[in-house]
Write an enzyme that holds these catalytic residues in place. Structure first.
Site, short mmCIF file in Angstrom:
data_model
loop_
_atom_site.label_atom_id
_atom_site.label_comp_id
_atom_site.label_asym_id
_atom_site.label_seq_id
_atom_site.Cartn_x
_atom_site.Cartn_y
_atom_site.Cartn_z
N HIS A 66 0.60 162.47 44.55
CA HIS A 66 0.18 163.01 46.19
C HIS A 66 1.09 163.82 47.04
O HIS A 66 1.91 162.65 47.42
CB HIS A 66 -1.41 162.65 46.58
CG HIS A 66 -1.69 163.12 48.18
ND1 HIS A 66 -1.01 162.36 48.89
CD2 HIS A 66 -2.41 163.92 47.93
CE1 HIS A 66 -1.78 163.45 49.59
NE2 HIS A 66 -2.78 164.43 49.56
N HIS A 85 -11.41 165.66 47.42
CA HIS A 85 -11.76 165.27 48.49
C HIS A 85 -12.81 164.20 48.97
O HIS A 85 -13.14 163.25 49.95
CB HIS A 85 -12.53 166.23 50.60
CG HIS A 85 -10.67 166.65 50.31
ND1 HIS A 85 -11.06 168.39 49.51
CD2 HIS A 85 -9.61 166.63 50.27
CE1 HIS A 85 -9.99 168.71 50.83
NE2 HIS A 85 -8.93 167.75 50.36
#
Length: 387
Positions: free
Chosen positions: A309, A208
């Site tokens: 994604h 992340h």
């Protein structure tokens, strides 16, 4: 045919990791409508982008919905001096996806057929475990067992503890470090997941973008040594490609980046400078179906796999799927849940994965039909329904 309205729908839903979805409906004067999506990761971002969608409506109304490339450039270039990346690109993405949906419905063809035709009829998925079930090794084994039992052969997770005194740590880059104690906890959890998944399942770790260069290098190397990672995702924040290059040069684990990159131009350097083994553009953020196809072709020229994604809703999933069905250098599509039935409360026709794969929809357009009564009943902050 002309566009008559561009409507943002902000919809409360338990199916969303963030509690809501942001869809965009493009209406035409012949009654054909198309759907896009631009769900972001925070309440602030969703409401800001929803208002931007309302502001750009005047640029789209009156246009021929078949003029997809023209409308894309009209929206993208409208923000040239304000900054055409970020939120502006999200707006262009949502409208672009909806226009492809309209075009497919008008021609009676799935979007994949309009992009050159499929090279595959179903698409491999990877998915996320529900990490709230990870309280004990038994909980880890049970949750991973559910996913593997459903036929999935790739699993993505974030093993890193988040500082208890800094609850925003996943959303804000702070000092970029992780203690040795928390690193060891991450390694132990990863080992539990590997043991539960078995040796043949590909494990993907998502950092992340939380770490500085030395921390990212250390974590990538130690985790790869412990559990044989298939990729290490977003090791450092996206703003510095120099930082990414340092991690790239000092790790052996394959790297994946791209969910926070916008347009083909952002991917050129990543590909030309060989900064990643996988690219993962988000079709709802990087520029829509038009741009995802172009990025995939750029990546194909470098023999780099594309893995979109998708941590949002059904439009995100299906828009990426149609492009990837036509993409030779495809790896997998992300699904935020292994059970796609979580989306079905929103839809007239259910979605389902089959043995860890998504069958390509055969209906015209994207192949998604919303239950409008459900959307109206769960629309929030005045977005959708009566627009």
């Amino acid at each position: 045919m002309k566009v008559t309205a561009v409507v943002p729908w902000l919809v409360s839903s338990a199916a969303s990791f963030w509690g809501e979805f942001l869809f965009v409906e493009v209406r035409t004067d012949e009654g054909v409508t198309g759907w896009g999506e631009v769900t972001s990761t925070t309440r602030t971002a969703n409401r800001s982008v929803a208002r931007m969608v309302r502001e750009v409506e005047e640029l789209v109304v009156g246009e021929d919905p078949a003029a997809i490339e023209l409308v894309w450039h009209k929206l993208f270039r409208a923000f040239t001096y304000a900054g055409s990346r970020g939120a502006a690109c999200l707006v262009a993405s949502a409208v672009d996806i909806a226009l492809w949906d309209v075009r497919g419905k008008v021609l009676g063809l799935p979007v994949a057929e309009l992009l050159g035709g499929p090279v595959r009829r179903d698409l491999l998925l990877y998915t996320h475990p529900d990490q709230s079930r990870f309280g004990t090794p038994e909980g880890v084994a049970e949750e991973i067992g559910r996913i593997v039992g459903a036929g999935y052969t790739a699993i993505k997770f974030d093993p890193f503890p988040h500082a208890e005194d800094v609850p925003e740590a996943n959303d804000r880059y702070l000092d970029g470090r992780l203690s040795r104690r928390d690193e060891n906890r991450a390694i132990e959890l990863s080992r539990q997941i590997r043991e539960a998944a078995g040796p043949d399942v590909e494990l993907l770790v998502d950092a992340h973008g939380r770490f500085d260069v030395p921390t990212a290098i250390r974590l990538a190397n130690h985790l790869h040594e412990a559990v044989d990672l298939h990729w290490f995702e977003e090791p450092v924040p996206p703003e510095s490609q120099h930082a990414l290059r340092q991690v790239r040069e000092r790790t052996e684990v394959p790297l994946s980046v791209g969910e926070r990159l916008h347009t083909r131009w952002d991917f050129v350097t990543v590909l030309e400078q060989e900064l990643a083994d996988f690219v993962m553009p988000d079709v709802t953020w990087t520029g829509g179906i038009s741009e995802l196809k172009k990025i995939a072709t750029l990546a194909e020229a470098h023999y780099v796999p594309v893995s979109p994604h998708d941590a949002a809703g059904p439009v995100n999933l299906l828009a990426g799927a149609h492009v990837m069905a036509t993409t030779p250098n495809f790896y997998r599509i992300e699904s935020s849940s292994f059970d796609l039935a979580v989306y079905n409360e929103l839809l007239e026709e259910p979605l389902a994965a089959v043995d860890g794969r998504l069958p390509l929809p055969t209906a015209p357009g994207l192949g998604v039909a919303f239950d409008l009564d459900h959307l109206r009943a769960h629309a929030v902050d005045g977005f959708g329904g009566t627009d």
